[in-house]
Structures are given as structure tokens and as C-alpha cells.
Design a protein around this motif. Structure first.
Motif, PDB file in Angstrom:
ATOM      1  N   TYR A 271      10.193  -4.988  24.349  1.00  0.00           N
ATOM      2  CA  TYR A 271      10.185  -3.561  24.656  1.00  0.00           C
ATOM      3  C   TYR A 271       9.241  -3.244  25.817  1.00  0.00           C
ATOM      4  CZ  TYR A 271      12.953  -2.374  20.540  1.00  0.00           C
ATOM      5  OH  TYR A 271      13.961  -2.265  19.623  1.00  0.00           O
ATOM      6  N   SER A 272       8.196  -4.044  25.984  1.00  0.00           N
ATOM      7  CA  SER A 272       7.269  -3.827  27.087  1.00  0.00           C
ATOM      8  C   SER A 272       7.940  -4.074  28.431  1.00  0.00           C
ATOM      9  CB  SER A 272       6.045  -4.742  26.948  1.00  0.00           C
ATOM     10  OG  SER A 272       5.306  -4.409  25.793  1.00  0.00           O
ATOM     11  N   ILE A 273       8.707  -5.162  28.544  1.00  0.00           N
ATOM     12  CA  ILE A 273       9.365  -5.437  29.826  1.00  0.00           C
ATOM     13  C   ILE A 273      10.570  -4.520  30.034  1.00  0.00           C
ATOM     14  CG2 ILE A 273       8.550  -7.809  30.000  1.00  0.00           C
ATOM     15  CD1 ILE A 273      11.237  -8.778  28.997  1.00  0.00           C
ATOM     16  N   LEU A 274      11.203  -4.075  28.936  1.00  0.00           N
ATOM     17  CA  LEU A 274      12.310  -3.129  29.075  1.00  0.00           C
ATOM     18  C   LEU A 274      11.827  -1.801  29.643  1.00  0.00           C
ATOM     19  CD1 LEU A 274      14.615  -3.468  25.924  1.00  0.00           C
ATOM     20  CD2 LEU A 274      15.193  -3.963  28.295  1.00  0.00           C
ATOM     21  N   LYS A 275      10.577  -1.440  29.347  1.00  0.00           N
ATOM     22  CA  LYS A 275      10.043  -0.151  29.789  1.00  0.00           C
ATOM     23  C   LYS A 275       9.983  -0.071  31.315  1.00  0.00           C
ATOM     24  CE  LYS A 275       6.095   2.941  29.071  1.00  0.00           C
ATOM     25  NZ  LYS A 275       4.804   3.123  28.368  1.00  0.00           N
ATOM     26  N   PHE A 276       9.790  -1.218  31.980  1.00  0.00           N
ATOM     27  CA  PHE A 276       9.594  -1.218  33.430  1.00  0.00           C
ATOM     28  C   PHE A 276      10.702  -1.921  34.196  1.00  0.00           C
ATOM     29  CE2 PHE A 276       5.373  -1.086  31.446  1.00  0.00           C
ATOM     30  CZ  PHE A 276       4.911   0.118  31.956  1.00  0.00           C
ATOM     31  N   ASN A 277      11.766  -2.350  33.504  1.00  0.00           N
ATOM     32  CA  ASN A 277      12.854  -3.066  34.165  1.00  0.00           C
ATOM     33  C   ASN A 277      14.196  -2.588  33.625  1.00  0.00           C
ATOM     34  OD1 ASN A 277      11.404  -5.513  35.690  1.00  0.00           O
ATOM     35  ND2 ASN A 277      10.400  -5.213  33.712  1.00  0.00           N
ATOM     36  N   LYS A 278      15.261  -2.847  34.381  1.00  0.00           N
ATOM     37  CA  LYS A 278      16.594  -2.428  33.981  1.00  0.00           C
ATOM     38  C   LYS A 278      17.075  -3.235  32.777  1.00  0.00           C
ATOM     39  CE  LYS A 278      18.059  -0.880  38.568  1.00  0.00           C
ATOM     40  NZ  LYS A 278      19.022  -1.062  39.673  1.00  0.00           N
ATOM     41  N   ALA A 279      17.642  -2.523  31.805  1.00  0.00           N
ATOM     42  CA  ALA A 279      18.058  -3.170  30.572  1.00  0.00           C
ATOM     43  C   ALA A 279      19.115  -4.240  30.820  1.00  0.00           C
ATOM     44  CB  ALA A 279      18.594  -2.123  29.590  1.00  0.00           C
ATOM     45  N   GLY A 280      20.060  -3.953  31.730  1.00  0.00           N
ATOM     46  CA  GLY A 280      21.134  -4.902  31.988  1.00  0.00           C
ATOM     47  C   GLY A 280      20.627  -6.211  32.553  1.00  0.00           C
ATOM     48  N   GLU A 281      19.663  -6.126  33.470  1.00  0.00           N
ATOM     49  CA  GLU A 281      19.132  -7.331  34.089  1.00  0.00           C
ATOM     50  C   GLU A 281      18.315  -8.145  33.103  1.00  0.00           C
ATOM     51  OE1 GLU A 281      17.035  -6.231  37.595  1.00  0.00           O
ATOM     52  OE2 GLU A 281      18.764  -5.275  38.540  1.00  0.00           O
ATOM     53  N   ILE A 282      17.563  -7.480  32.232  1.00  0.00           N
ATOM     54  CA  ILE A 282      16.751  -8.193  31.251  1.00  0.00           C
ATOM     55  C   ILE A 282      17.625  -8.785  30.143  1.00  0.00           C
ATOM     56  CG2 ILE A 282      14.899  -7.963  29.556  1.00  0.00           C
ATOM     57  CD1 ILE A 282      14.012  -7.837  32.479  1.00  0.00           C
ATOM     58  N   SER A 283      18.653  -8.027  29.719  1.00  0.00           N
ATOM     59  CA  SER A 283      19.504  -8.479  28.622  1.00  0.00           C
ATOM     60  C   SER A 283      20.257  -9.759  28.951  1.00  0.00           C
ATOM     61  CB  SER A 283      20.520  -7.381  28.252  1.00  0.00           C
ATOM     62  OG  SER A 283      19.849  -6.239  27.762  1.00  0.00           O
ATOM     63  N   MET A 284      20.434 -10.050  30.246  1.00  0.00           N
ATOM     64  CA  MET A 284      21.127 -11.267  30.634  1.00  0.00           C
ATOM     65  C   MET A 284      20.436 -12.503  30.065  1.00  0.00           C
ATOM     66  SD  MET A 284      22.171 -12.552  34.456  1.00  0.00           S
ATOM     67  CE  MET A 284      20.475 -12.909  34.920  1.00  0.00           C
ATOM     68  N   PHE A 285      19.112 -12.423  29.893  1.00  0.00           N
ATOM     69  CA  PHE A 285      18.362 -13.578  29.416  1.00  0.00           C
ATOM     70  C   PHE A 285      18.581 -13.843  27.928  1.00  0.00           C
ATOM     71  CE2 PHE A 285      16.139 -12.328  33.269  1.00  0.00           C
ATOM     72  CZ  PHE A 285      15.982 -13.549  33.905  1.00  0.00           C
ATOM     73  N   LYS A 286      19.289 -12.948  27.236  1.00  0.00           N
ATOM     74  CA  LYS A 286      19.556 -13.173  25.821  1.00  0.00           C
ATOM     75  C   LYS A 286      20.494 -14.352  25.576  1.00  0.00           C
ATOM     76  CE  LYS A 286      18.509  -8.827  23.518  1.00  0.00           C
ATOM     77  NZ  LYS A 286      18.996  -7.784  22.589  1.00  0.00           N
ATOM     78  N   PHE A 287      21.148 -14.840  26.652  1.00  0.00           N
ATOM     79  CA  PHE A 287      21.988 -16.017  26.467  1.00  0.00           C
ATOM     80  C   PHE A 287      21.140 -17.220  26.055  1.00  0.00           C
ATOM     81  CE2 PHE A 287      20.520 -17.257  30.654  1.00  0.00           C
ATOM     82  CZ  PHE A 287      20.601 -18.634  30.654  1.00  0.00           C
ATOM     83  N   ILE A 288      19.819 -17.146  26.311  1.00  0.00           N
ATOM     84  CA  ILE A 288      18.928 -18.248  25.951  1.00  0.00           C
ATOM     85  C   ILE A 288      18.725 -18.321  24.438  1.00  0.00           C
ATOM     86  CG2 ILE A 288      16.552 -19.116  26.235  1.00  0.00           C
ATOM     87  CD1 ILE A 288      16.592 -17.857  29.034  1.00  0.00           C
ATOM     88  N   THR A 289      18.908 -17.192  23.725  1.00  0.00           N
ATOM     89  CA  THR A 289      18.696 -17.193  22.273  1.00  0.00           C
ATOM     90  C   THR A 289      19.635 -18.161  21.551  1.00  0.00           C
ATOM     91  OG1 THR A 289      17.808 -14.932  22.260  1.00  0.00           O
ATOM     92  CG2 THR A 289      18.696 -15.772  20.184  1.00  0.00           C
TER      93      THR A 289
END
Length: 305
Positions: free
Chosen positions: A237-255
Motif C-alpha cells: 500500500y505504501s508503494i501504491l500511494k505514490f505509483n500507478k496501480a497498473g504498473e505496480i500490479s504487473m509485478f504480481k505475476f511473481i507471486t
């Protein structure tokens, strides 16, 4: 730092699959003991929620304040996003492999895309998203294809994992629509605490004798599971606050990738196969496809801002 933090959070969430599978064996919980799973999940998320709320109380208690209407939403949200979702997740994971569970739960990303299409006029399914959905669900089907080329599906196993993913997606839409004015840390802390308390109120009175046998390793795994939830949510949530959700969510493929690899390392009897690797690649491609905005689109957005 943003990329490293996003990757770290995704690896933490991926580690939950082998940790929970090993916990079930270490704590001697029967595969079909639904109540034991409810109690174990309740203890984990109550710890996680209280850690977050205690942190807010110490460092920024103003964020703990919510209105009566907001608290009613938090109760409903806690029931759906924590109690209901993790009832399906914990009991479903007990009946599938850690690698299979990591792939199945990733369907939540694709369910969210479908739900957003109907809820938001500016978030329709495009050709790129359709490709991602097809690739992702193809990977999920491939992960459930048996050795005899027959589709394996049990409602209380694979079905529960898909319901957990769907419930999580519904919670995502609810949070975006209804959690107005509630800080993400406050939302997460109360959601976990309320949902976990409900699970314990239902589970503890029905818990059988010796249904859970705690050992030093079992306590350690439980504490790690609680801390990974708190840490991952807080950082995410900290990085989502300062960055675009779409760009950050891309990294969820690592899960799912980390979940599969860590399951193969730490869970006895689980190993990477060509089928699992192929399914994992399809899911990863799907998640990247539905979230990737492209350099050209990002640069246009930067010029407009």
C-alpha cells in the motif's frame, strides 16, 4: 526501490503456500478438519491485524478514527475479504498441492479484470486484456490437467481456491468503491481483525481435542505467516500511494512464480514438471498482458501531467 519492494511483497505472498502446507503437517491438522483450518487462519490474521492497528496507535492514532458508517462497512468488508475468502483459501489449499494452489489463486487477477469491465466505464476489456484473460485461464486449466489428460476438479479443493480468488476480487471492487476516506493501513488492520475475530468465534467452540498440536516450529510458522501478511500489505500500500496501480500490479505475476518454486523446494513430494512450468508461464504472461501499459502510453500520461 519501488521495483525491489514490489518484488519483495510478491515473493512474501508466494511463500505463504509452502508455509501453510508445511504448517498443516507440523500442527497435525487433518485434511478434512474445516474447523481447525478456520481457527488457524483466525489466529494468524488476528495477530496480523492487531500488529497493524498497534502500529497505527503508536505512530499515527488519528488514522484509526472512522465514522459509524465507515465502521459498518469495515465489518462487512472483514467478513467478505477475510473470513469468507480465507475459509475457502485454507480449506481449498489443504486439498491441492502448493504449486497448484499458487497458480489457482492467481485467477483473482483475471476475475478483477472481468468485474471491472462491468463496474467501470473507463476500464473495459480490450483486445490486450482479452489475450491476457485467455492466456491466464488456459494456464489455470493446464495446472488442473491430470496425467491421464483428464481435467481434475473437486469443488472443495480446486473449486474452493477459485472461490477464494473470486471473493478477493469482489473485495477489491468493494474497497475501491466504498472505502472512501479510510487509510489503507486502517482498512487492512480492521479488516483482518474483524474477519479473524469472527472466524475464531465460530471455530474455537467447535474445535476438537488435539485438532491442532502446536510445536516450536508450528508457532514459528504461524508467526511468520502473520508477519508476512502485515509486512506485505504495509509495503504494497505504501508503494501504491505514490505509483500507478497498473504498473505496480504487473509485478504480481511473481507471486505464483515464487509460490511454485518455493513449494517445489520446501514441500516434500512436490516437484516442477513440464505441465506446471507451462501452466505457470501462461499465467505469468496473462498477468503481465492485462496490466502492462507500455512505454508509449506511460510517456503520453507523463506529458499530460
Amino acid at each position: 526501490m519501488v521495483v525491489c519492494t514490489a518484488v519483495f511483497c510478491s515473493v512474501l505472498w508466494g511463500s505463504a503456500f509452502p508455509v501453510l502446507k508445511v504448517s498443516y503437517d507440523e500442527l497435525q491438522m487433518a485434511q478434512d478438519d474445516t474447523i481447525a483450518k478456520i481457527v488457524f487462519a483466525g489466529v494468524r490474521f488476528l495477530l496480523a491485524g492487531l500488529i497493524l492497528l498497534a502500529g497505527l496507535l503508536i505512530f499515527n492514532r488519528d488514522r484509526l478514527r472512522v465514522t459509524g458508517k465507515q465502521f459498518m462497512f469495515l465489518i462487512i468488508f472483514g467478513i467478505i475479504q477475510t473470513a469468507l475468502q480465507y475459509y475457502f483459501f485454507y480449506n481449498g489449499l489443504a486439498r491441492v498441492s502448493g504449486m497448484q494452489g499458487a497458480i489457482l489463486i492467481s485467477s483473482g487477477t483475471f476475475f478483477t479484470i472481468v468485474l471491472a469491465h462491468f463496474f467501470y466505464s473507463d476500464d473495459r476489456i480490450t483486445a490486450k486484456k482479452a489475450f491476457g484473460l485467455i492466456a491466464g485461464f488456459a494456464g489455470i486449466v493446464a495446472a488442473n490437467w491430470g496425467q491421464d489428460f483428464e481435467l481434475s476438479f473437486r469443488f472443495t479443493a480446486e473449486g474452493f481456491m477459485l472461490l477464494a480468488a473470486l471473493t478477493s476480487s469482489i473485495g477489491t471492487i468493494m474497497a475501491k468503491e466504498l472505502a472512501v476516506g479510510i487509510h489503507p493501513f486502517t482498512l487492512t488492520g480492521w479488516q483482518l481483525t474483524i474477519g479473524a475475530s469472527l472466524m475464531l468465534m465460530i471455530g474455537v467452540p467447535q474445535l476438537g481435542d488435539h485438532a491442532i498440536t502446536f510445536t516450536p516450529l508450528g508457532w514459528g510458522l504461524l508467526l511468520y505467516a502473520a508477519l508476512l501478511s502485515t509486512t506485505a500489505f504495509a509495503l504494497w500500500y505504501s508503494i501504491l500511494k505514490f505509483n500507478k496501480a497498473g504498473e505496480i500490479s504487473m509485478f504480481k505475476f511473481i507471486t505464483p512464480v515464487s509460490g511454485v518454486i518455493l513449494s517445489a523446494i520446501f514441500i516434500p513430494g512436490e516437484r516442477l514438471t513440464v505441465k506446471i512450468m507451462g501452466a505457470l508461464m501462461l499465467v505469468a504472461i496473462g498477468i503481465i498482458a492485462v496490466n502492462y501499459t507500455g512505454a508509449r502510453r506511460r510517456s503520453r500520461g507523463m506529458r499530460r501531467s
